[in-house]
Design a protein around this motif. Structure first.
Motif, PDB file in Angstrom:
ATOM      1  N   LEU A   1     -22.198   8.832 -16.808  1.00 28.83           N
ATOM      2  CA  LEU A   1     -21.529   8.547 -18.076  1.00 28.83           C
ATOM      3  C   LEU A   1     -20.783   7.224 -17.930  1.00 28.83           C
ATOM      4  O   LEU A   1     -19.602   7.190 -17.633  1.00 28.83           O
ATOM      5  CB  LEU A   1     -20.560   9.674 -18.446  1.00 28.83           C
ATOM      6  CG  LEU A   1     -21.168  11.063 -18.508  1.00 28.83           C
ATOM      7  CD1 LEU A   1     -20.099  12.090 -18.845  1.00 28.83           C
ATOM      8  CD2 LEU A   1     -22.308  11.129 -19.499  1.00 28.83           C
ATOM      9  N   SER A   2     -21.504   6.162 -18.127  1.00 32.11           N
ATOM     10  CA  SER A   2     -20.954   4.829 -17.855  1.00 32.11           C
ATOM     11  C   SER A   2     -20.055   4.308 -18.968  1.00 32.11           C
ATOM     12  O   SER A   2     -19.563   3.199 -18.898  1.00 32.11           O
ATOM     13  CB  SER A   2     -22.101   3.850 -17.597  1.00 32.11           C
ATOM     14  OG  SER A   2     -22.987   3.852 -18.706  1.00 32.11           O
ATOM     15  N   GLY A   3     -19.813   5.118 -19.963  1.00 32.04           N
ATOM     16  CA  GLY A   3     -19.002   4.682 -21.092  1.00 32.04           C
ATOM     17  C   GLY A   3     -17.596   5.233 -21.067  1.00 32.04           C
ATOM     18  O   GLY A   3     -16.921   5.228 -20.043  1.00 32.04           O
ATOM     19  N   ARG A   4     -17.194   5.780 -22.186  1.00 31.24           N
ATOM     20  CA  ARG A   4     -15.815   6.203 -22.384  1.00 31.24           C
ATOM     21  C   ARG A   4     -15.541   7.640 -21.948  1.00 31.24           C
ATOM     22  O   ARG A   4     -14.392   8.059 -21.910  1.00 31.24           O
ATOM     23  CB  ARG A   4     -15.469   6.047 -23.862  1.00 31.24           C
ATOM     24  CG  ARG A   4     -15.637   4.605 -24.338  1.00 31.24           C
ATOM     25  CD  ARG A   4     -15.665   4.473 -25.842  1.00 31.24           C
ATOM     26  NE  ARG A   4     -14.588   5.223 -26.483  1.00 31.24           N
ATOM     27  CZ  ARG A   4     -14.627   5.620 -27.748  1.00 31.24           C
ATOM     28  NH1 ARG A   4     -15.658   5.348 -28.503  1.00 31.24           N
ATOM     29  NH2 ARG A   4     -13.622   6.287 -28.254  1.00 31.24           N
ATOM     30  N   LEU A  45     -15.538  16.958 -22.084  1.00 31.09           N
ATOM     31  CA  LEU A  45     -15.542  15.523 -21.816  1.00 31.09           C
ATOM     32  C   LEU A  45     -14.185  14.974 -22.235  1.00 31.09           C
ATOM     33  O   LEU A  45     -13.676  15.326 -23.305  1.00 31.09           O
ATOM     34  CB  LEU A  45     -16.660  14.835 -22.597  1.00 31.09           C
ATOM     35  CG  LEU A  45     -18.080  15.286 -22.262  1.00 31.09           C
ATOM     36  CD1 LEU A  45     -19.097  14.559 -23.142  1.00 31.09           C
ATOM     37  CD2 LEU A  45     -18.400  15.063 -20.792  1.00 31.09           C
ATOM     38  N   ILE A  46     -13.610  14.143 -21.394  1.00 23.84           N
ATOM     39  CA  ILE A  46     -12.356  13.472 -21.728  1.00 23.84           C
ATOM     40  C   ILE A  46     -12.721  12.047 -22.140  1.00 23.84           C
ATOM     41  O   ILE A  46     -13.303  11.297 -21.356  1.00 23.84           O
ATOM     42  CB  ILE A  46     -11.374  13.465 -20.533  1.00 23.84           C
ATOM     43  CG1 ILE A  46     -11.031  14.895 -20.120  1.00 23.84           C
ATOM     44  CG2 ILE A  46     -10.120  12.670 -20.884  1.00 23.84           C
ATOM     45  CD1 ILE A  46     -10.253  15.701 -21.147  1.00 23.84           C
ATOM     46  N   ILE A  47     -12.387  11.719 -23.373  1.00 23.89           N
ATOM     47  CA  ILE A  47     -12.750  10.420 -23.945  1.00 23.89           C
ATOM     48  C   ILE A  47     -11.565   9.467 -23.844  1.00 23.89           C
ATOM     49  O   ILE A  47     -10.449   9.815 -24.254  1.00 23.89           O
ATOM     50  CB  ILE A  47     -13.194  10.579 -25.419  1.00 23.89           C
ATOM     51  CG1 ILE A  47     -14.194  11.735 -25.584  1.00 23.89           C
ATOM     52  CG2 ILE A  47     -13.746   9.258 -25.958  1.00 23.89           C
ATOM     53  CD1 ILE A  47     -15.405  11.692 -24.681  1.00 23.89           C
ATOM     54  N   ALA A  57      -9.925  15.408 -25.472  1.00 22.14           N
ATOM     55  CA  ALA A  57     -10.934  16.377 -25.030  1.00 22.14           C
ATOM     56  C   ALA A  57     -12.009  16.522 -26.103  1.00 22.14           C
ATOM     57  O   ALA A  57     -11.706  16.590 -27.292  1.00 22.14           O
ATOM     58  CB  ALA A  57     -10.295  17.723 -24.752  1.00 22.14           C
ATOM     59  N   SER A  58     -13.269  16.557 -25.667  1.00 23.52           N
ATOM     60  CA  SER A  58     -14.385  16.717 -26.594  1.00 23.52           C
ATOM     61  C   SER A  58     -15.380  17.723 -26.041  1.00 23.52           C
ATOM     62  O   SER A  58     -15.686  17.717 -24.848  1.00 23.52           O
ATOM     63  CB  SER A  58     -15.091  15.371 -26.805  1.00 23.52           C
ATOM     64  OG  SER A  58     -16.283  15.549 -27.545  1.00 23.52           O
ATOM     65  N   TRP A  59     -15.872  18.573 -26.940  1.00 23.80           N
ATOM     66  CA  TRP A  59     -16.946  19.505 -26.612  1.00 23.80           C
ATOM     67  C   TRP A  59     -18.182  19.161 -27.443  1.00 23.80           C
ATOM     68  O   TRP A  59     -19.074  19.973 -27.611  1.00 23.80           O
ATOM     69  CB  TRP A  59     -16.500  20.948 -26.869  1.00 23.80           C
ATOM     70  CG  TRP A  59     -15.509  21.428 -25.857  1.00 23.80           C
ATOM     71  CD1 TRP A  59     -15.785  22.106 -24.704  1.00 23.80           C
ATOM     72  CD2 TRP A  59     -14.091  21.262 -25.885  1.00 23.80           C
ATOM     73  NE1 TRP A  59     -14.621  22.367 -24.015  1.00 23.80           N
ATOM     74  CE2 TRP A  59     -13.563  21.851 -24.723  1.00 23.80           C
ATOM     75  CE3 TRP A  59     -13.191  20.659 -26.771  1.00 23.80           C
ATOM     76  CZ2 TRP A  59     -12.201  21.869 -24.427  1.00 23.80           C
ATOM     77  CZ3 TRP A  59     -11.834  20.672 -26.480  1.00 23.80           C
ATOM     78  CH2 TRP A  59     -11.352  21.275 -25.325  1.00 23.80           C
ATOM     79  N   ASP A  60     -18.242  17.945 -27.936  1.00 27.02           N
ATOM     80  CA  ASP A  60     -19.351  17.465 -28.762  1.00 27.02           C
ATOM     81  C   ASP A  60     -20.576  17.293 -27.880  1.00 27.02           C
ATOM     82  O   ASP A  60     -20.585  16.469 -26.963  1.00 27.02           O
ATOM     83  CB  ASP A  60     -18.958  16.140 -29.420  1.00 27.02           C
ATOM     84  CG  ASP A  60     -19.976  15.652 -30.437  1.00 27.02           C
ATOM     85  OD1 ASP A  60     -21.181  15.935 -30.279  1.00 27.02           O
ATOM     86  OD2 ASP A  60     -19.555  14.964 -31.380  1.00 27.02           O
ATOM     87  N   THR A  61     -21.615  18.082 -28.150  1.00 28.18           N
ATOM     88  CA  THR A  61     -22.814  18.036 -27.306  1.00 28.18           C
ATOM     89  C   THR A  61     -23.804  16.968 -27.765  1.00 28.18           C
ATOM     90  O   THR A  61     -24.802  16.740 -27.090  1.00 28.18           O
ATOM     91  CB  THR A  61     -23.529  19.400 -27.286  1.00 28.18           C
ATOM     92  OG1 THR A  61     -23.908  19.746 -28.619  1.00 28.18           O
ATOM     93  CG2 THR A  61     -22.645  20.477 -26.689  1.00 28.18           C
ATOM     94  N   ALA A  62     -23.527  16.302 -28.881  1.00 27.61           N
ATOM     95  CA  ALA A  62     -24.478  15.328 -29.429  1.00 27.61           C
ATOM     96  C   ALA A  62     -24.043  13.878 -29.247  1.00 27.61           C
ATOM     97  O   ALA A  62     -24.873  12.976 -29.298  1.00 27.61           O
ATOM     98  CB  ALA A  62     -24.694  15.598 -30.920  1.00 27.61           C
TER      99      ALA A  62
END
Length: 159
Positions: free
Chosen positions: A31-34, A84-86, A91-96
């Motif tokens: 995950l090379s982004g945010r 995922l921590i953005i 916190a995000s649970w967005d799978t898309a």
């Protein structure tokens, strides 16, 4: 890997700790982004499991599990839940969402990495899908685990 993830991995069953840490590091590299991965749950006591089971049944809230204390792989230290921590804070649970813009949803990048290491994803379950959940594939029978003896630290002893 953040301190919360490290603390939760340190409580997993000793035979999966190193592997779980490696998986999270691989996910974070991919995950090379945010986004970065945080383990939100690891080892869970029977009492904690019973409290989650009561949610949406005898306690307010929506149902989050069908497992009572002793019936979850979390109770034996062979499962993790993630988010995922953005940008280090949300916190995000967005799978898309594709936070790193590489044309692959970040969540599915992690699913593939866990699978490569022999972990099952709760999002593949037929009935009660558990998107944040991953457990060690060959150690995911709570019925078998519940019958094993425990060491002095309370972890089941695998032969």
């Amino acid at each position: 890997m953040d301190k919360y993830t490290k603390q939760r991995i340190a409580l997993l069953h000793p035979i999966v700790r190193e592997e779980a840490a490696k998986i999270i590091e691989e996910c974070d590299s991919a995950l090379s982004g945010r986004a970065k991965v945080r383990v939100t749950q690891g080892l869970r006591t029977f009492e904690e499991q019973d409290a989650l089971y009561a949610q949406g049944r005898t306690n307010p809230g929506k149902k989050v599990t069908n497992a009572k204390g002793g019936q979850s792989i979390h109770n034996y230290g062979f499962a993790v839940d993630i988010c995922l921590i953005i940008d280090g804070k949300t916190a995000s649970w967005d799978t898309a969402k594709d936070w790193d813009n590489d044309k692959i949803a970040d969540w599915y990048e992690c699913v593939k990495i866990f699978a490569k290491h022999g972990w099952e994803w709760g999002g593949n379950w037929k009935t009660f899908k558990d998107m944040p959940h991953f457990d060690k594939r060959n150690l995911n029978s709570w019925k078998k685990l519940s019958k094993l003896k425990k060491d002095k630290n309370g972890y089941v002893i695998l032969n």
